[in-house]
Design a protein around this motif. Sequence first.
Motif, PDB file in Angstrom:
ATOM      1  N   TYR A   1       0.846  -1.195   0.000  1.00 33.96           N
ATOM      2  CA  TYR A   1       0.000   0.000   0.000  1.00 33.96           C
ATOM      3  C   TYR A   1       0.876   1.237   0.000  1.00 33.96           C
ATOM      4  O   TYR A   1       1.834   1.321   0.764  1.00 33.96           O
ATOM      5  CB  TYR A   1      -0.884  -0.010   1.243  1.00 33.96           C
TER       6      TYR A   1
ATOM      7  N   VAL B   1      -1.503   7.538   0.910  1.00 29.96           N
ATOM      8  CA  VAL B   1      -1.782   8.726   0.105  1.00 29.96           C
ATOM      9  C   VAL B   1      -0.995   9.921   0.643  1.00 29.96           C
ATOM     10  O   VAL B   1      -0.564  10.781  -0.114  1.00 29.96           O
ATOM     11  CB  VAL B   1      -3.299   9.010   0.068  1.00 29.96           C
ATOM     12  N   SER B   2      -0.769   9.941   1.966  1.00 28.62           N
ATOM     13  CA  SER B   2       0.031  11.025   2.557  1.00 28.62           C
ATOM     14  C   SER B   2       1.411  11.075   1.903  1.00 28.62           C
ATOM     15  O   SER B   2       1.935  12.142   1.598  1.00 28.62           O
ATOM     16  CB  SER B   2       0.212  10.819   4.058  1.00 28.62           C
TER      17      SER B   2
ATOM     18  N   ARG C   1       1.224  12.202  -1.766  1.00 29.09           N
ATOM     19  CA  ARG C   1       1.015  13.654  -1.876  1.00 29.09           C
ATOM     20  C   ARG C   1       2.281  14.434  -1.533  1.00 29.09           C
ATOM     21  O   ARG C   1       2.547  15.477  -2.119  1.00 29.09           O
ATOM     22  CB  ARG C   1      -0.152  14.082  -0.990  1.00 29.09           C
TER      23      ARG C   1
ATOM     24  N   GLU D   1      -4.200   8.322   8.066  1.00 25.39           N
ATOM     25  CA  GLU D   1      -4.029   8.529   6.623  1.00 25.39           C
ATOM     26  C   GLU D   1      -4.558   9.907   6.224  1.00 25.39           C
ATOM     27  O   GLU D   1      -5.601  10.035   5.577  1.00 25.39           O
ATOM     28  CB  GLU D   1      -4.738   7.427   5.840  1.00 25.39           C
ATOM     29  N   LYS D   2      -3.799  10.919   6.607  1.00 22.44           N
ATOM     30  CA  LYS D   2      -4.228  12.288   6.365  1.00 22.44           C
ATOM     31  C   LYS D   2      -4.321  12.597   4.866  1.00 22.44           C
ATOM     32  O   LYS D   2      -5.218  13.300   4.421  1.00 22.44           O
ATOM     33  CB  LYS D   2      -3.214  13.220   7.027  1.00 22.44           C
ATOM     34  N   GLY D   3      -3.382  12.060   4.104  1.00 24.74           N
ATOM     35  CA  GLY D   3      -3.379  12.317   2.661  1.00 24.74           C
ATOM     36  C   GLY D   3      -4.645  11.791   2.005  1.00 24.74           C
ATOM     37  O   GLY D   3      -5.232  12.440   1.136  1.00 24.74           O
ATOM     38  N   LEU D   4      -5.082  10.627   2.448  1.00 22.89           N
ATOM     39  CA  LEU D   4      -6.305  10.031   1.918  1.00 22.89           C
ATOM     40  C   LEU D   4      -7.497  10.924   2.252  1.00 22.89           C
ATOM     41  O   LEU D   4      -8.371  11.174   1.419  1.00 22.89           O
ATOM     42  CB  LEU D   4      -6.476   8.632   2.515  1.00 22.89           C
TER      43      LEU D   4
END
Lengths: 255, 429
Positions: free
Chosen positions: A188, A191-192, A195, B238-241
Motif C-alpha cells: 500500500y 496517500v500522505s 502527496r 491517513e491524512k493524505g487520503l
Amino acid sequence: MKIVVAIKQVPSLADEVELNAEGTNLDFDAVDFVLNEWDEQAIEQAVLVKEAGSGAVTVIGVDATGELDGVLHTALAKGADAVAKVAGEFEPGLTSHAQARLLSSAIIDMAPDLVLTGVQAPDDLDGQLGPMLAALMDLPYVGVVNSVQVSGRTATVHKEYAGGLMAEFSVQLPAVIGIQAASQPPRYAPVSKVRQLAKTATIEEIETAEDELESGLSVRSMTRPVSVGHADMIAGDAKAVAGRIIAILNERGLI
Amino acid sequence: MPQPIEQQKVIQDKVKEHEHLVVEGMDISGHWNRMFGQRAIFDYDPDNLAKVATLQGGESLEWCYGCAKCTAVCPVDIVGDYSPRKIHRKTQLGIDLFTSEDLWLCTTCRNCLRVCPKEVDMIQIMPAVREQAVLAGNVPAELQKAFEDTAKFGNPLGQAQRKRDAWTKDAGTPVPIMSTIKRPVDVLWYVGSYTSYHPRGIDAARAAARIFAALGVDYGILGKEEKDDGDSQRLAGEKGLFEMLAESNIAAFNNYEWQTMVVTGPHEYNAFKNEYPKLGFDRPVQHYTQFLAEHLDQLRPLLKHEVKARVTFHDPCYLGRHNGEYDAPRALLQAIPGVELVEMGRCRENGYCCGGGGGGMWLDSFTAKHTSMRLSERRVREAAEYEAEILAVSCPFEVSRFEDAAKSTGNDTLKVRDILELLDLSLRG
Ligand code: SF4
Ligand code: SF4
C-alpha cells in the motif's frame, strides 16, 4: 542492476463505462483512469527484486491521459527510485503497438538489465506489449510469470500452468518479463506519502521521435453485450417456491 | 484472556535509578528524614516522549501529570488495560509508541479529554503519531485494507462507486439525484458510505428518504459523485487520503446550489463541520437528528403508529462528546408514540464508545487481541442490564456493530435500530 517497469493506465471499471458517439470505443472523457492492475504487480515484483539484491527501479509510461503523474508518484511511494514519462500529443486508447514503439525507444536508451511489465491489460486484452517490447529491443521474453529472482546475469522465473503445474525458467539478462502476479501482494502506498512526493519528486520527460503509431487494426464497432435470456427469481416461502418449481418442471414435460 | 501489550516494566537502558543526583548545580537527592530510606530518583531517557511531543499535534502527551482521571473513563480500559496516563507512563519508561500496538487501540472517543485537567489530547496525539507509522508502513493489515479500498473505490467497504446510489431503487419513494434534477434544492443530503452500501445502513437510508418525502423536504443527494468523508481514515493516520477525498467531495458540494447540508452519520458531520472548513469548505451542516428535531412540529402528527418498546439510546461519540449534541436524538425518540426511553448509566457526556471511531471500525480483530470483550459487546450488555428491548442508534457504524455484539453475547432479543428506522416504523406502521 537496472530494472525498468513499463506501465499504462486503463479505464476504471469502478464507474459506469460509456461508449463514444461513433460506437467505436469508450468515451474517454467520461471515464476515470487507473493503473493497469497487472502493471501494479510488475512494480511490486520490481521493488521486491531490488530489495532482495541491489539495483534501482525506474517506472516509465506513455502519458496518454495527461494524468500519468499521479500513478508515477504512487510508484515512487511504493519504492521505485526514478520515474519517467514519454510525453507528447497522445490520446487515450493507444494500442499495444504504439505503446511498444514509444516505450521501447525510451527504454533502450536506459540500457536496462531487466524489463518488467504487466502480462496483460483489461482494455485490449491482447497481452502483446511485453512480447513486442522484447522484439523491438531484441531481448528474450517470458510471460505469465508469478515470481522473479535474480542472481548475477540470470533471472529465475516461475510460471504457472493449468492443473497446478509450475515451470521454472532461467533467463539470460537483459530480458523482458510479463508479470501475472508478484510473489507478494502489492504494498500500500499511503496517500500522505504520495502527496508529499507529488510536491517534491521529479518526473523525467522523454521526447519521442516516433511517429509511426498505427497498429494496422481499427475497431469497427463497440457495443454492449446483448443479454440473451434471464433468470427468473421465485419468491415466497419454501412451500410456494417448491410448488412453483414443480409447476415449471411439469410445464416443460420434465416430470 | 486479553493479552497485555507491554508490561509497565522499566526498560533497563532507558531509565536509570540514582541515589544521589545533582541537576544544574542543585543537589536534589531525597533527605533521610523525609523518606525512611534513601529516595530513588528516576532519570528517564526523554527520547521516546520527545519523539511524540515534537510532532505537530503530539505536544500534549508530555503534559500528563499522572492523575489517572482518564483511566477511570477510557472505554478501552474498561475491557482492557489502556488510557492516556498508561501510554504516557509506558513512553516514559522507554516504549516506542510509533511501533507499539497501543497506537491502534484508541477510538478517539474523547472521554479522556473531557476529564483531563492537563488537556492531554488523544484526538490530536493519535493521528499525529499514526501518520508517521502509516508513512513507515507499520499499519495493521485490516486497517490497511480499509485504506486501500477507500483510495481505490472511494469507500472503505470496497464497493463500486457506480453502485453508490443503487439503494435508491427500492426506497419506495423517488430519491432526487443532483446531477439528474439539475436544479437548486433546500437540503443537500450527504448519505455516507455505510448508509449507501451496508445492508443494514441501507435500511436507514431508505427510511430517511421516506421521512423526507413525508415531510415534503426539498432535497437531493450526490449519488455517484459522493465519496467517503475520510475523517476516520484521518484519525487512523491517513491524512493524505482524507485530503484527497475532501477535495473530491468539496468539488461535488460546490457543483450544486443548496442551502443546508444534512448528513446521516456523526463522523461525516464532524468532518464537514470541523475539518473541511480548514480546507476551504464552510457551509451550514446538520446531523439528521438535528434537522428532524427542528422539524418536529411537522413530523409529530405523522408519527401515527405506536412503537411499543422500552428503548435506550447510545450517544455516538462524534455527535455527543465531539459536537455537543445530546438532546436532538432524545427529542425524536420521545416523539414516537409508545416509546419508553430509559437511560443507561453511561450516557450523554459519559456515553460509552461502540469501538468504531478513529479507525476502530476496521481494527476489530486487532483490538480483540487486547481486550476481554469488544467495546460493542460491553455496550449491548449494558443495554441488556437496563432491560431495553431496543437499542436506538444514530450512527451508521453502530447498527452492524451492535447487532453482531447482541448475537455474540447471547442478547439476541435486543433489537438494534437507527432512530430513522424507528421514525419510519411509526410513520408507516
Ligand atoms: S487525566 Fe490527563 S493528566 Fe491525568 S493521567 Fe490522564 S492524561 Fe494524565
Ligand atoms: S480518546 Fe477514548 S479510547 Fe482514546 S484514550 Fe481517550 S478515553 Fe481512551
